[in-house]
Design a protein around this motif. Structure first.
Motif, PDB file in Angstrom:
ATOM      1  N   SER A 138       0.821  -1.210   0.000  1.00 35.06           N
ATOM      2  CA  SER A 138       0.000   0.000   0.000  1.00 35.06           C
ATOM      3  C   SER A 138       0.854   1.259   0.000  1.00 35.06           C
ATOM      4  O   SER A 138       0.453   2.291  -0.528  1.00 35.06           O
ATOM      5  N   ASN A 139       2.050   1.171   0.608  1.00 37.70           N
ATOM      6  CA  ASN A 139       2.970   2.320   0.629  1.00 37.70           C
ATOM      7  C   ASN A 139       4.378   1.779   0.424  1.00 37.70           C
ATOM      8  O   ASN A 139       5.004   1.277   1.363  1.00 37.70           O
ATOM      9  N   ASP A 142       9.991   0.108   1.943  1.00 41.51           N
ATOM     10  CA  ASP A 142      11.414   0.212   1.638  1.00 41.51           C
ATOM     11  C   ASP A 142      12.229   0.501   2.899  1.00 41.51           C
ATOM     12  O   ASP A 142      13.309  -0.078   3.109  1.00 41.51           O
ATOM     13  N   LYS A 143      11.722   1.370   3.754  1.00 42.16           N
ATOM     14  CA  LYS A 143      12.423   1.651   5.020  1.00 42.16           C
ATOM     15  C   LYS A 143      12.509   0.386   5.869  1.00 42.16           C
ATOM     16  O   LYS A 143      13.551   0.060   6.450  1.00 42.16           O
ATOM     17  N   PHE A 144      11.379  -0.330   5.944  1.00 40.09           N
ATOM     18  CA  PHE A 144      11.351  -1.574   6.706  1.00 40.09           C
ATOM     19  C   PHE A 144      12.322  -2.586   6.112  1.00 40.09           C
ATOM     20  O   PHE A 144      13.063  -3.269   6.838  1.00 40.09           O
ATOM     21  N   SER A 203       1.233  -0.880  -4.809  1.00 35.14           N
ATOM     22  CA  SER A 203      -0.084  -1.399  -5.160  1.00 35.14           C
ATOM     23  C   SER A 203      -0.852  -0.377  -5.986  1.00 35.14           C
ATOM     24  O   SER A 203      -0.857   0.819  -5.687  1.00 35.14           O
ATOM     25  N   ALA A 204      -1.537  -0.862  -7.007  1.00 38.91           N
ATOM     26  CA  ALA A 204      -2.329   0.021  -7.872  1.00 38.91           C
ATOM     27  C   ALA A 204      -3.649   0.412  -7.236  1.00 38.91           C
ATOM     28  O   ALA A 204      -4.237   1.439  -7.590  1.00 38.91           O
ATOM     29  N   ASP A 205      -4.157  -0.408  -6.303  1.00 37.85           N
ATOM     30  CA  ASP A 205      -5.466  -0.124  -5.697  1.00 37.85           C
ATOM     31  C   ASP A 205      -5.387   0.259  -4.225  1.00 37.85           C
ATOM     32  O   ASP A 205      -6.412   0.381  -3.559  1.00 37.85           O
ATOM     33  N   GLY A 206      -4.164   0.443  -3.712  1.00 36.64           N
ATOM     34  CA  GLY A 206      -3.999   0.835  -2.323  1.00 36.64           C
ATOM     35  C   GLY A 206      -4.106  -0.302  -1.325  1.00 36.64           C
ATOM     36  O   GLY A 206      -3.980  -0.076  -0.124  1.00 36.64           O
ATOM     37  N   PRO A 217       5.007  -2.877   7.208  1.00 37.28           N
ATOM     38  CA  PRO A 217       4.073  -1.748   7.227  1.00 37.28           C
ATOM     39  C   PRO A 217       2.759  -1.998   6.494  1.00 37.28           C
ATOM     40  O   PRO A 217       1.758  -1.329   6.765  1.00 37.28           O
ATOM     41  N   SER A 218       2.706  -2.959   5.563  1.00 35.74           N
ATOM     42  CA  SER A 218       1.461  -3.284   4.870  1.00 35.74           C
ATOM     43  C   SER A 218       0.616  -4.288   5.632  1.00 35.74           C
ATOM     44  O   SER A 218      -0.551  -4.510   5.294  1.00 35.74           O
ATOM     45  N   GLY A 219       1.214  -4.927   6.648  1.00 30.51           N
ATOM     46  CA  GLY A 219       0.481  -5.911   7.428  1.00 30.51           C
ATOM     47  C   GLY A 219       0.816  -7.352   7.116  1.00 30.51           C
ATOM     48  O   GLY A 219       0.238  -8.268   7.705  1.00 30.51           O
TER      49      GLY A 219
END
Length: 342
Positions: free
Chosen positions: A32-33, A38-40, A73-76, A298-300
């Protein structure tokens, strides 16, 4: 299937007719981000190999030029898009391309290069088969961000390190390679048969549940059979979805090898200090024996560091044990969280 019915995974024997896979290479995921991931990823111990548009190719210090392919992601929403395996021979790759439901052969994007074909299991889990990829030289030693000086290990009866001192610092637990991944699947029987009948996946261990006196296989850890050559205890595991599970399948986690226990614990503390969310660990698994440490990205998604895993070959028979729930998953470690890892 009725909960009172029994179902056992049929005996699995590898054969030349099956598509032979050499090893697991990398996974694909949409985030999603991407900037947050990338930081993670850097704190987790990945190395960025290449970046093309909204896709980042991360590697470890092993032979694979990518171990994790992350895309915006294209749809968040987050999406797990399967894993890539290397075919053992070009003939095996051609066999995969000829399977019913296979995608057209395409050029494999990113630094790995080569060609790719994609197949889906009955529940929709994806497996990508690669041929002709680029590789790095095999590493001569581990890459570390935590080691200042490390000597031998002093046990109670054998002292390998005399007159020298262990010195470490906090930092990422540098990834060696992708070791395994797995799914929760609503079509457990069909998916198990898809992987074991078409490819050289062989169950290393199977857990079964007692359902009103009937044995119902509910989880299998599968290795890639390489004959007498030893391979990781599991590269893929499948877990039976509970009744009412809302999806055909869901990724459980993907897992990456690190050098040893010190590396793992130093990396654990580093991630804690950076404010990331631990899920479960550090502990010791029973099946595969790995030292485990699970995190939430971070995306879960659940993602794991592991060290000191078992190796098996054709001489190791498939193990079968009754499931004891969470107690089957670890011999020591923190209490497993409610709802498991995924």
């Amino acid at each position: 299937m009725s909960p009172t019915q029994s179902w056992r995974i049929p005996p699995v024997v590898n054969s030349p007719e099956k598509i032979q896979l050499a090893r697991l290479s990398h996974v694909f995921a949409s985030h999603s981000n991407l900037d947050e991931f990338d930081k993670f990823a850097q704190d987790f111990g990945f190395i960025e190999e290449a970046r093309e548009g909204d896709t980042i190719y991360y590697r470890g210090y092993g032979r694979d030029l990518c171990s994790y392919v992350a895309t915006q992601s294209a749809d968040g929403e987050k999406h797990f898009d399967g894993a890539a395996f290397l075919a053992k021979t070009e003939q095996d790759f051609v066999k995969a391309a000829g399977m019913k439901g296979s995608s057209p052969v395409t050029d494999n994007t990113g630094p790995c290069g080569g060609r790719r074909v994609t197949l889906s299991s009955p529940s929709g889990t994806k497996i990508h088969i690669l041929w002709g990829v680029n590789e790095r030289p095999a590493p001569e030693k581990a890459v570390s961000a935590t080691e200042v000086h490390k000597g031998g290990y002093n046990t109670a009866l054998e002292k390998q390190r005399k007159g020298e001192f262990q010195r470490f610092k906090l930092g990422p637990a540098m990834v060696h390679k992708l070791g395994h991944y797995g799914y929760i699947t609503s079509k457990f029987e069909d998916d198990v048969l898809f992987y074991t009948q078409n490819f050289n996946f062989v169950p290393s261990d199977v857990l079964w549940e007692d359902t009103d006196g009937a044995e119902l296989d509910s989880l299998t850890f599968m290795h890639l059979d390489q004959g007498k050559e030893y391979s990781d205890h599991h590269t893929l595991f499948l877990s039976r979805a509970p009744p009412g599970f809302p999806e055909p399948h869901r990724v459980h986690h993907c897992s990456f090898e690190v050098e040893d226990f010190d590396t793992q614990l130093l990396g654990h503390q580093h991630l804690l200090n950076k404010g990331y969310t631990p899920i479960w660990g550090v502990g010791r698994h029973i099946f595969g024996s790995q030292l485990f440490d699970y995190w939430k990205d971070p995306s879960g998604f659940a993602i794991e560091h592991y060290a000191d895993g078992d190796m098996v070959n054709v001489d190791n028979p498939t193990g079968r044990e009754r499931s004891e729930g969470p107690a089957s998953m670890y011999i020591w470690g923190p209490v497993r969280p409610e709802g498991g890892v995924a």
